[in-house]
Design an enzyme around this catalytic site. Structure first.
Site, PDB file in Angstrom:
ATOM      1  CD1 TRP A  33      64.334  26.571  12.723  1.00 31.30           C
ATOM      2  CD2 TRP A  33      62.727  27.289  11.362  1.00 31.30           C
ATOM      3  NE1 TRP A  33      64.797  26.483  11.442  1.00 31.30           N
ATOM      4  CE2 TRP A  33      63.841  26.917  10.587  1.00 31.30           C
ATOM      5  CE3 TRP A  33      61.590  27.778  10.708  1.00 31.30           C
ATOM      6  CZ2 TRP A  33      63.853  27.003   9.205  1.00 31.30           C
ATOM      7  CZ3 TRP A  33      61.612  27.868   9.334  1.00 31.30           C
ATOM      8  CH2 TRP A  33      62.740  27.479   8.601  1.00 31.30           C
TER       9      TRP A  33
ATOM     10  CD  GLU B 280      64.421  18.625  -7.468  1.00 34.24           C
ATOM     11  OE1 GLU B 280      65.528  19.033  -7.861  1.00 34.24           O
ATOM     12  OE2 GLU B 280      64.200  18.307  -6.292  1.00 34.24           O
TER      13      GLU B 280
ATOM     14  NE  ARG C 146      58.627  20.295  14.995  1.00 29.15           N
ATOM     15  CZ  ARG C 146      57.653  20.090  14.144  1.00 29.15           C
ATOM     16  NH1 ARG C 146      57.342  18.870  13.806  1.00 29.15           N
ATOM     17  NH2 ARG C 146      56.995  21.083  13.626  1.00 29.15           N
TER      18      ARG C 146
ATOM     19  CG  HIS D 207      69.167  17.597 -31.060  1.00 35.30           C
ATOM     20  ND1 HIS D 207      69.423  17.864 -32.388  1.00 35.30           N
ATOM     21  CD2 HIS D 207      68.038  18.294 -30.750  1.00 35.30           C
ATOM     22  CE1 HIS D 207      68.504  18.698 -32.850  1.00 35.30           C
ATOM     23  NE2 HIS D 207      67.649  18.971 -31.867  1.00 35.30           N
TER      24      HIS D 207
ATOM     25  CE  LYS E  29      67.957  19.281   4.093  1.00 38.02           C
ATOM     26  NZ  LYS E  29      67.279  18.892   2.851  1.00 38.02           N
TER      27      LYS E  29
ATOM     28  CG  ASN F 141      54.789  25.924  17.486  1.00 38.48           C
ATOM     29  OD1 ASN F 141      55.596  26.568  18.148  1.00 38.48           O
ATOM     30  ND2 ASN F 141      54.736  24.610  17.492  1.00 38.48           N
ATOM     31  N   GLY F 142      53.683  29.058  14.462  1.00 37.48           N
ATOM     32  CA  GLY F 142      52.922  29.548  13.310  1.00 37.48           C
ATOM     33  C   GLY F 142      53.154  31.020  13.068  1.00 37.48           C
TER      34      GLY F 142
ATOM     35  CD  GLU G 218      69.401  14.386  -3.942  1.00 39.70           C
ATOM     36  OE1 GLU G 218      70.003  15.050  -3.113  1.00 39.70           O
ATOM     37  OE2 GLU G 218      68.196  14.588  -4.217  1.00 39.70           O
TER      38      GLU G 218
ATOM     39  CB  CYS H 143      58.318  26.656  17.026  1.00 35.71           C
ATOM     40  SG  CYS H 143      58.604  28.034  15.934  1.00 35.71           S
TER      41      CYS H 143
ATOM     42  CE  LYS I  60      65.356  15.442  -4.515  1.00 31.81           C
ATOM     43  NZ  LYS I  60      65.412  16.869  -4.475  1.00 31.81           N
TER      44      LYS I  60
END
Ligand code: F6R
Length: 607
Positions: free
Chosen positions: A74, A480, A27, A503, A602, A98-99, A487, A2, A484
């Site tokens: 948020w 992953e 944000r 193999h 995104k 916030n939090g 991408e 936030c 990354k």
């Protein structure tokens, strides 16, 4: 997540607050509001939606005055709505926050027993009640009232409090959530991020953990939570506004890699009970007797997190787990129905294929649990149950902090199911939970030592391709790592189960192929070392990701990245970090558009 802005001075506060909040829009948020003092009391104007909606509301309900607080929310506790938007006002006290207040359930009960009435679902409103209670008891000094209220709350937070009875003062407090004070001439500012106030002042005091700051037009006073004074010289910020949005990092992705210790800590807050050796999943209660298997459906990075989930959940609960790509599963006329728990994993909560798979699962009678990073997004709304990662908005297209918080969600789910299936006994659960709580500091140690990965990236960044190898829970991390790298650097990369190398992919190996081998200490360590030796024997260049103190790996790898040790189930949360950094630095070395790689979006809301 936030955004916070506060102002005390002689100018109209609303404009400054809204302009400041606009700088924090990147944000992500779902509601906004201001409280501005005028003529004896503050007026709160707030609504669900974007700042444009708030501005429209402010035209109809102007909030003139020169002391005020503003917030973009948020949602974490309570859905996005007008009532849950900040500021929250109780009596003469207005609060933005916030939090997360970790002990919000106990506080709500305590306040309700004392007669408090609540108008929102938020944890923030509880803090407004606590401060107001102090003021009602006769505490006239707002700083003292805030200090007394803080003694009641646990968690990670940044608060700003305003009292109608003393409009010359704003009081803010910080614990593990960012906060700065900006110094002006006859005016001062508070913000959760330098960016919000950079157009007003470049003289900034960074508020530290456990500090309260009392701000008037011409004075800023710092103290700790016990009331002991603290002093700090302001810093002059030389960053540009764009640099400031990235907190001085060159790209959002690098900033988000560094944010991971925080986002992991936020995802753990309030969920781990070390006394009962158990975890809480935001009210989700799963009874393993009611389903015979678990099916994960997800895409991309969320699919890789699910593969780690398979490993963790099967190990801790012995419940059979299957993992599928949502785009494949949905078209396979999947065999699913009552007695199956389908877990849909999606950072954005909006991915079209995952959403369609959830519809399919529900139509066939399965129970659906969503794991998402965005409250009230479509997939959690569609699912029967949801619990959330608290990574905060992820701006970089390549997922980093969302992934590690998803892995935390998998560990929490594994403990939850393991305790309930009876397979995970209290002492093992305790040990694992203890290790979980130690992760943020270990992660910080790793991301802070990025220089080594930068040097490795320079040495191997010219390669035409990379191979990533891992076994067990490290196999999804190999996938992953390869995702990354391709991408953001556009270098072809493959992730392989190390045992599969002979193999086929072994044919690729020569002196030009960097091979990143995930080889932390654990049950398959010796097997992976053998695979590594096979690469070495064919002149492949080996980058080993190993456990600190491993003396055997030295002679058989070209580069060694040593990581702190942790439980085998949690190792992926550490081993992925050097791979993220490696990809980042290779891409940076190549000069690609790291935050917005070509052809990628995104949130993939189309098939
Ligand atoms: C990779 C990445 C994507 C997403 C995928 C699913 O870095 O970000 O592979 O993981 O598009 O997105 P969500 O998790 O939002 O469903």
């Amino acid at each position: 997540m936030c955004g916070i802005v506060g102002y005390v001075g002689a100018r109209q506060a609303t404009l400054i607050l809204v302009n400041g909040l606009r700088k924090l829009e990147y944000r992500g948020y779902d509601s906004a509001g201001v409280a501005v003092w005028n003529d004896g009391q503050s007026r709160v104007v707030r609504c669900r939606g974007k700042l444009a909606a708030l501005e429209e509301k402010l035209i109809k309900e102007p909030a003139p005055g020169s002391t005020g607080i503003g917030h973009t929310r948020w949602a974490t506790h309570g859905r996005p709505s007008d009532e849950n938007a900040h500021p929250h006002k109780v009596g003469s006290i207005s609060v933005i926050h916030n939090g997360i207040i970790e002990n919000h359930l106990a506080l709500r009960q305590e306040l309700a027993a004392g007669g408090s009435k609540f108008t929102s679902e938020t944890d923030t409103e509880l803090f407004a009640h606590l401060v107001e209670r102090e003021v009602r008891k006769g505490t006239t000094d707002l700083t003292a009232a805030v200090r007394a209220a803080l003694a009641k709350v646990h968690g990670a937070y940044a608060f700003v409090v305003m009292n109608d009875k003393d409009p010359s003062t704003l009081v803010a407090a910080k614990n593990a959530s960012p906060m700065v004070v900006g110094l002006g001439d006859g005016e001062n500012f508070i913000a959760s991020d330098v960016t919000a106030i950079l157009s007003e002042t470049r003289k900034i005091i960074f508020v530290e953990e456990g500090e309260i700051v009392t701000v008037t037009r011409d004075k800023v006073t710092l103290s700790d939570f016990d009331g002991k004074p603290r002093t700090r010289e302001p810093k002059t910020i030389t960053w540009s506004a764009t640099q400031a949005e990235k907190a001085g990092f060159k790209h959002y992705m690098l900033k988000e890699i560094h944010e991971q210790p925080r986002s992991v800590a936020d995802t753990l807050v309030g969920r781990v009970d070390l006394e009962k050796d158990d975890v809480y999943l935001d009210g989700v209660e799963l009874d393993p007797k009611k389903f015979k298997r678990i099916i994960f459906i997800a895409c991309g990075t969320s699919y890789h997190a699910s593969l780690v989930g398979e490993f963790i959940i099967e190990a801790l609960s012995r419940i059979p787990v299957e993992v599928d790509l949502a785009s494949e599963w949905r078209y396979r006329d999947p065999i699913v129905g009552p007695g199956d728990l389908v877990v849909a994993v999606s950072q954005s909560g909006e991915t079209a294929d995952t959403m369609a798979a959830v519809r399919e699962a529900k139509a066939k009678g399965a129970q659906v649990l969503a794991i998402s990073n965005v409250l009230e997004s479509s997939i959690p709304r569609l699912a029967d149950m949801a619990f959330y990662t608290h990574a905060g908005p992820e701006i970089g297209v390549a997922s980093t902090k969302a992934f590690t918080t998803q892995l935390i969600a998998m560990a929490l789910l594994g403990v939850h199911l393991g305790r309930r299936s009876g397979h995970l006994k209290a002492p093992q659960a305790r040990e694992l939970l203890h290790e979980l709580m130690l992760l943020p500091q270990k992660m910080k140690d790793i991301v802070d030592s990025g220089a080594q990965l930068q040097a490795i990236a320079r040495r191997y960044g010219h390669a035409k391709g990379f191979l990533f190898l891992g076994r067990g829970a490290q196999y999804p991390i190999a996938l992953e790592g390869a995702l990354k790298l391709k991408e953001i650097s556009y270098i072809h990369a493959e992730g392989y189960a190390a045992g599969e190398m002979k193999h086929g992919p072994i044919a690729l190996i020569d002196e030009n192929l960097p091979v990143v081998v995930l080889v932390p200490r654990g049950p398959v360590y010796d097997k992976v070392v053998s695979n590594l030796a096979e690469v070495r024997a064919r002149q492949g260049k080996v980058v080993a990701i190993a456990t600190r103190g491993d003396v055997d790996i030295g002679g058989i790898a070209d580069e060694i990245v040593m990581l702190p040790d942790t439980a085998v189930e949690l190792q992926p949360i550490l081993t992925v970090l050097p791979l993220q950094l490696l990809s980042y630095y290779v891409a940076d070395f190549k000069g690609t558009d790291i935050d917005q790689p070509r052809n990628l979006a995104k949130s993939v809301t189309v098939e």
